[in-house]
Motif scaffolding. Structure first.
Motif, PDB file in Angstrom:
ATOM      1  N   ALA A  61       0.839  -1.201   0.000  1.00 18.37           N
ATOM      2  CA  ALA A  61       0.000   0.000   0.000  1.00 18.37           C
ATOM      3  C   ALA A  61       0.875   1.253   0.000  1.00 18.37           C
ATOM      4  O   ALA A  61       1.856   1.344   0.745  1.00 18.37           O
ATOM      5  CB  ALA A  61      -0.926   0.000   1.214  1.00 18.37           C
ATOM      6  N   GLY A  62       0.525   2.217  -0.849  1.00 17.30           N
ATOM      7  CA  GLY A  62       1.258   3.470  -0.943  1.00 17.30           C
ATOM      8  C   GLY A  62       2.309   3.484  -2.036  1.00 17.30           C
ATOM      9  O   GLY A  62       2.739   4.553  -2.470  1.00 17.30           O
ATOM     10  N   LYS A  63       2.733   2.321  -2.503  1.00 13.23           N
ATOM     11  CA  LYS A  63       3.715   2.265  -3.591  1.00 13.23           C
ATOM     12  C   LYS A  63       3.032   2.542  -4.933  1.00 13.23           C
ATOM     13  O   LYS A  63       1.839   2.330  -5.095  1.00 13.23           O
ATOM     14  CB  LYS A  63       4.379   0.888  -3.644  1.00 13.23           C
ATOM     15  CG  LYS A  63       5.324   0.583  -2.512  1.00 13.23           C
ATOM     16  CD  LYS A  63       5.886  -0.823  -2.632  1.00 13.23           C
ATOM     17  CE  LYS A  63       6.608  -1.069  -3.949  1.00 13.23           C
ATOM     18  NZ  LYS A  63       7.174  -2.434  -4.032  1.00 13.23           N
ATOM     19  N   THR A  64       3.831   2.994  -5.892  1.00 13.63           N
ATOM     20  CA  THR A  64       3.305   3.206  -7.240  1.00 13.63           C
ATOM     21  C   THR A  64       2.821   1.882  -7.812  1.00 13.63           C
ATOM     22  O   THR A  64       3.497   0.857  -7.690  1.00 13.63           O
ATOM     23  CB  THR A  64       4.385   3.808  -8.153  1.00 13.63           C
ATOM     24  OG1 THR A  64       4.816   5.052  -7.623  1.00 13.63           O
ATOM     25  CG2 THR A  64       3.840   4.016  -9.564  1.00 13.63           C
ATOM     26  N   TYR A  65       1.647   1.942  -8.434  1.00 14.00           N
ATOM     27  CA  TYR A  65       1.086   0.731  -9.027  1.00 14.00           C
ATOM     28  C   TYR A  65       2.003   0.214 -10.127  1.00 14.00           C
ATOM     29  O   TYR A  65       2.409   0.959 -11.021  1.00 14.00           O
ATOM     30  CB  TYR A  65      -0.297   1.012  -9.618  1.00 14.00           C
ATOM     31  CG  TYR A  65      -0.864  -0.157 -10.378  1.00 14.00           C
ATOM     32  CD1 TYR A  65      -1.578  -1.154  -9.714  1.00 14.00           C
ATOM     33  CD2 TYR A  65      -0.670  -0.284 -11.751  1.00 14.00           C
ATOM     34  CE1 TYR A  65      -2.091  -2.233 -10.397  1.00 14.00           C
ATOM     35  CE2 TYR A  65      -1.163  -1.369 -12.447  1.00 14.00           C
ATOM     36  CZ  TYR A  65      -1.884  -2.344 -11.765  1.00 14.00           C
ATOM     37  OH  TYR A  65      -2.378  -3.411 -12.452  1.00 14.00           O
ATOM     38  N   ARG A  66       2.334  -1.072 -10.063  1.00 18.69           N
ATOM     39  CA  ARG A  66       3.161  -1.719 -11.091  1.00 18.69           C
ATOM     40  C   ARG A  66       2.547  -3.068 -11.415  1.00 18.69           C
ATOM     41  O   ARG A  66       2.365  -3.908 -10.526  1.00 18.69           O
ATOM     42  CB  ARG A  66       4.603  -1.910 -10.626  1.00 18.69           C
ATOM     43  CG  ARG A  66       5.377  -0.631 -10.337  1.00 18.69           C
ATOM     44  CD  ARG A  66       6.794  -0.934  -9.914  1.00 18.69           C
ATOM     45  NE  ARG A  66       7.588  -1.444 -11.020  1.00 18.69           N
ATOM     46  CZ  ARG A  66       8.490  -2.420 -10.905  1.00 18.69           C
ATOM     47  NH1 ARG A  66       8.664  -3.014  -9.736  1.00 18.69           N
ATOM     48  NH2 ARG A  66       9.193  -2.793 -11.955  1.00 18.69           N
ATOM     49  N   ALA A  67       2.238  -3.274 -12.685  1.00 16.58           N
ATOM     50  CA  ALA A  67       1.682  -4.558 -13.104  1.00 16.58           C
ATOM     51  C   ALA A  67       2.656  -5.695 -12.830  1.00 16.58           C
ATOM     52  O   ALA A  67       2.236  -6.821 -12.536  1.00 16.58           O
ATOM     53  CB  ALA A  67       1.330  -4.510 -14.585  1.00 16.58           C
ATOM     54  N   LYS A  68       3.961  -5.416 -12.918  1.00 20.20           N
ATOM     55  CA  LYS A  68       4.955  -6.466 -12.670  1.00 20.20           C
ATOM     56  C   LYS A  68       4.873  -6.955 -11.226  1.00 20.20           C
ATOM     57  O   LYS A  68       5.042  -8.151 -10.961  1.00 20.20           O
ATOM     58  CB  LYS A  68       6.352  -5.942 -12.974  1.00 20.20           C
ATOM     59  CG  LYS A  68       7.457  -6.989 -12.825  1.00 20.20           C
ATOM     60  CD  LYS A  68       8.817  -6.421 -13.169  1.00 20.20           C
ATOM     61  CE  LYS A  68       9.899  -7.505 -13.110  1.00 20.20           C
ATOM     62  NZ  LYS A  68       9.999  -8.108 -11.763  1.00 20.20           N
ATOM     63  N   ASP A  69       4.645  -6.047 -10.278  1.00 19.24           N
ATOM     64  CA  ASP A  69       4.513  -6.458  -8.878  1.00 19.24           C
ATOM     65  C   ASP A  69       3.302  -7.369  -8.687  1.00 19.24           C
ATOM     66  O   ASP A  69       3.347  -8.335  -7.913  1.00 19.24           O
ATOM     67  CB  ASP A  69       4.392  -5.227  -7.977  1.00 19.24           C
ATOM     68  CG  ASP A  69       5.681  -4.443  -7.899  1.00 19.24           C
ATOM     69  OD1 ASP A  69       6.742  -5.004  -8.246  1.00 19.24           O
ATOM     70  OD2 ASP A  69       5.643  -3.261  -7.504  1.00 19.24           O
TER      71      ASP A  69
END
Length: 780
Positions: free
Chosen positions: A305-313
């Motif tokens: 939560a709070g991190k930039t959205y990344r499809a890889k994650d």
């Protein structure tokens, strides 16, 4: 009853002989379907077959003597005969109890040649042709071959190439066939435009896609070749770039390539809708599978939560959870992410649902499109085989592995229904690409041991289509020569073990009073532990021959290190072990990730060296300014050795290269003999470096040029070499050296080249410095 049955069969045969004739694949039937389905023939006659044997004709029929047949079987027989390509006309008729097959044979190809081709060699074009010498002459096949040749030229940027044919009759039904190629002019790409982008500039987006604008080196790189397939790959690259930078709603509205026929140049335009940028909101794991505790899976979640959205994650989290669940005995479990957008807060909450998927099994794996790479090279990247439980995450992981190999320009994995409801066929479509390269580099080093240095190499990543790696290199300068051969089999004995060897020979005359020649080999095997962690074991054998340029009576030969080396050659036999952690996103130009490695080595398995060494290095990459494409990196390294025998020799101690501490020569710092000033190496070293790289202003990013600024620091100290007489060793204390500098980096067609200018800002008076360095760049 028996007489009545024979009478009916006779009536059926007479009716069919009068009413069923097949010409050119069509069937005219005047009798009832019931009578036709009861038809049986006793023998087969073949007319018109001269070059092709009657048995070959009969083998391609769907009708056999003594067996019932229908009009559908006659249609199938005609289709089969036409499919052979040996016949221009086929007629099938029934006469009494005899099936009569009349054929007209096609002309036979005596020889097939290609004329007019200069840019693509004969063997490359012959490989895409279906028309073959001693094969049938077929207009349909020839048209397909003409298109295949045009496609081959389009792939190298000559989409306006034309192909015609000429035939030369030889008599007796034989003919020579020539494909005549007009190669035309090479098409170029004059502009690559983006419409609708606000967050990122055109220059940044151009660096993401594969298609590049034409420049003075395009004839070597071929990156300015347009193709629809390449445009589709560019669309996917843009999607992945935006998805991994927070833009979950991004979409490519259109991509167009317009050819200006006057200039023979394309203008490529991408129209995009970036959408809103998101951060991760609340993240949760749920499970409907009995026996799966979602709390135990939360530690595998990469999306915080709070991190930039990344499809890889998201993908990495799905993969980690899927592997854990499957390992716990639930092969059919399915992991599904559910996103809930909050447009007001700009967040996406993600719930990972683990549920019981449909029970399905892999019936078979079909490989298509590989013209060079062997099937087994592709098949072995799948952790499942025929009969195993179908798992979508395993399929996705295999696709990523295939793409990472670098053997293919495109990889697609789809599914098709199997023979039963719970069977699935995996269809793998690939397109081979060139994997060989020829590299040539030149370097220049200043200082006492400077001068021009050259290196040439031949590299093949997919040797003979077997997935093997081979590299041959040779180089040298005024005071050095080096030769090497490297080979790696990535799946040794059928296991995911990368086994290989390295053979080398080096000659070094850089020191004032002695020269050293070394030759040897390394045997190695690497095993994966996880997707990012691997372990490597090596056996190393080196023969070293030190030779002095001084007379034996020279008083300088009483120096300590001479006592250790003047009676060579010496043999070093050692084993070593490394652990490597690698999350680098791009081997050519890393923007994110960590590369870390720790190595320990023990020498003393025979030979003349006895020591234990441990060393490590780590480098972290991070994009500092996304749109400006400024990349930062931090690196550290260090090592220490202990002597385990009576003597530590000069060549056993650590030295620092000019690439590890810029501004200083290789072996330019550390302990030295007081009488000669020759480098002795040291027992301990540390280095640290910080660097920022960026596109050079006023130079198109497609050219591959970047600039960099850096600061390096390090030290090399300690000495275990025994010395005699009145001589001594200087520079054994832990004295820090440092330098600052700037670089120009070029991703050239011959490999990455780098020019460094470094100024030492902290040094010792006996250090050997080097401000300029130009040569082949290395990242790790």
């Amino acid at each position: 009853m028996k007489a009545g049955s024979n009478f009916l069969n006779a009536v059926s045969a007479v009716a069919l002989s009068a009413s069923m004739v097949v010409t050119g694949g069509s069937v005219a039937t005047l009798v009832s379907a019931t009578v036709a389905e009861a038809a049986v023939i006793r023998n087969i006659q073949v007319h018109g077959a001269d070059r092709v044997s009657a048995n070959t004709v009969k083998a391609n029929l769907a009708i056999k003597p003594g067996e019932n047949f229908t009009s559908a079987d006659i249609d199938e027989s005609v289709r089969r005969l036409y499919a052979t390509g040996y016949f221009s006309d086929v007629k099938v008729a029934v006469s009494g109890s005899t099936l009569v097959v009349t054929v007209n044979e096609s002309q036979l190809l005596n020889e097939v040649v290609i004329n007019g081709n200069r840019k693509i060699k004969d063997d490359k074009l012959q490989a895409v042709l279906r028309s073959r010498s001693q094969g049938p002459y077929s207009e349909a096949t020839i048209e397909a071959d003409k298109q295949a040749i045009r496609d081959a030229y389009a792939a190298i940027g000559r989409s306006d190439a034309t192909v015609t044919t000429q035939t030369y009759p030889l008599g007796n039904g034989r003919v020579n066939l020539a494909f005549v190629v007009d190669e035309g002019d090479r098409t170029k790409i004059s502009q690559i435009n983006f419409v609708g982008n606000q967050a990122y500039s055109n220059g940044r987006l151009r660096s993401v896609i594969l298609t590049k604008k034409s420049n003075f080196l395009s004839f070597l790189t071929r990156k300015d070749v347009y193709s629809p397939e390449k445009l589709r790959a560019d669309e996917e690259a843009l999607r992945q770039f935006y998805f991994n930078n927070g833009y979950a709603d991004f979409r490519v509205i259109s991509s167009d390539a317009v050819l200006d026929e006057a200039s023979n140049e394309y203008v490529v335009t991408f129209t995009v809708d970036e959408g809103q940028r998101y951060n991760f909101g609340d993240v949760n794991v749920e499970s409907t599978v009995e026996g799966i505790d979602p709390e135990e899976l939360k530690g595998l979640v990469e999306t915080k939560a709070g991190k930039t959205y990344r499809a890889k994650d998201v993908q990495d989290t799905m993969s980690a959870i899927s592997q854990r669940v499957a390992a716990n005995g639930y092969p059919f479990a399915r992991v599904t992410p559910r996103g809930n957008r909050d447009l007001g807060n700009g967040t996406i909450a993600v719930d990972y649902l683990v549920d019981q998927g449909e029970r399905a099994y892999v019936e078979r794996i079909e490989i298509r499109g590989n013209t060079r790479t062997r099937d087994y090279v592709i098949r072995r990247e799948f952790d499942i085989g025929e009969g195993d439980a179908f798992n979508q995450e395993v399929i996705t992981r295999a696709k990523r592995r295939l793409e990472a190999l670098g053997y293919f320009s495109s990889v697609e994995v789809t599914t098709a229904p199997g023979s039963e409801a719970d069977r699935v066929v995996l269809v793998v479509d690939v397109q081979d690409q060139s994997t060989g390269s020829f590299g040539i580099g030149a370097g220049y080093e200043t200082g006492n041991d400077g001068g021009f240095k050259l290196e040439a190499s031949i590299e093949e990543k997919n040797f003979l289509g077997r997935g093997q790696y081979i590299r041959i290199a040779a180089g040298g300068g005024e005071d050095s020569r080096n030769y090497s051969l490297n080979f790696t089999e990535p799946y040794f004995l059928g296991y995911r073990l990368a086994a290989g060897f390295d053979i080398f020979k080096n000659e070094d005359r850089s020191e004032d009073y002695y020269r050293v020649d070394s030759q040897g080999f390394t045997l190695r095997v690497t095993a994966p532990i996880t997707e990012d962690l691997s372990t490597t074991f090596r056996y190393n054998y080196t023969k070293l021959d030190y030779r002095t340029s001084l007379d034996r009576d020279d008083t300088r030969l009483s120096t300590p290190y001479w006592d250790a080396v003047n009676n060579g050659p010496w043999v070093r036999s050692s084993i070593s072990h490394s652990l490597t952690f690698d999350t680098i996103d791009d081997r050519t130009l890393p923007r994110e990730g960590i590369f870390a490695q720790i190595t320990q080595e023990f020498a003393g398995l025979g030979g003349d060296s006895d020591y234990y060494k441990i060393s490590g290095k780590a480098r972290y990459f991070h994009t500092l300014l996304e749109d400006a494409d400024v990349i930062g990196s931090l690196s550290v390294s260090g090592g220490h050795m202990w002597g385990t025998g009576d003597t530590v020799r000069v060549y056993d101690q650590f030295t620092l290269s000019a690439g590890e501490l810029r501004g200083f020569e290789s072996a330019g710092i550390g302990p030295r003999a007081t009488s000669t000033g020759d480098a002795l190496g040291g027992t301990t070293f540390f280095t640290a470096s910080a660097e920022a790289s960026f596109p050079l202003p006023a130079i198109p990013r497609d050219s591959g040029f970047r600039g960099a600024v850096f600061i390096d620091a390090g030290t090399l100290y300690g000495n275990k070499v025994a010395y005699v007489g009145g001589d001594n060793v200087k520079g054994t204390d832990m004295s820090l050296r440092a330098s600052v500098g700037a670089s120009i980096i070029w991703a050239s067609p011959f490999g990455p080249l780098r020019f460094d200018y470094a100024v030492p800002i902290k040094k010792e008076e006996f250090d050997e410095t080097q401000r300029f360095k130009f040569g082949i760049a290395t990242q790790f």
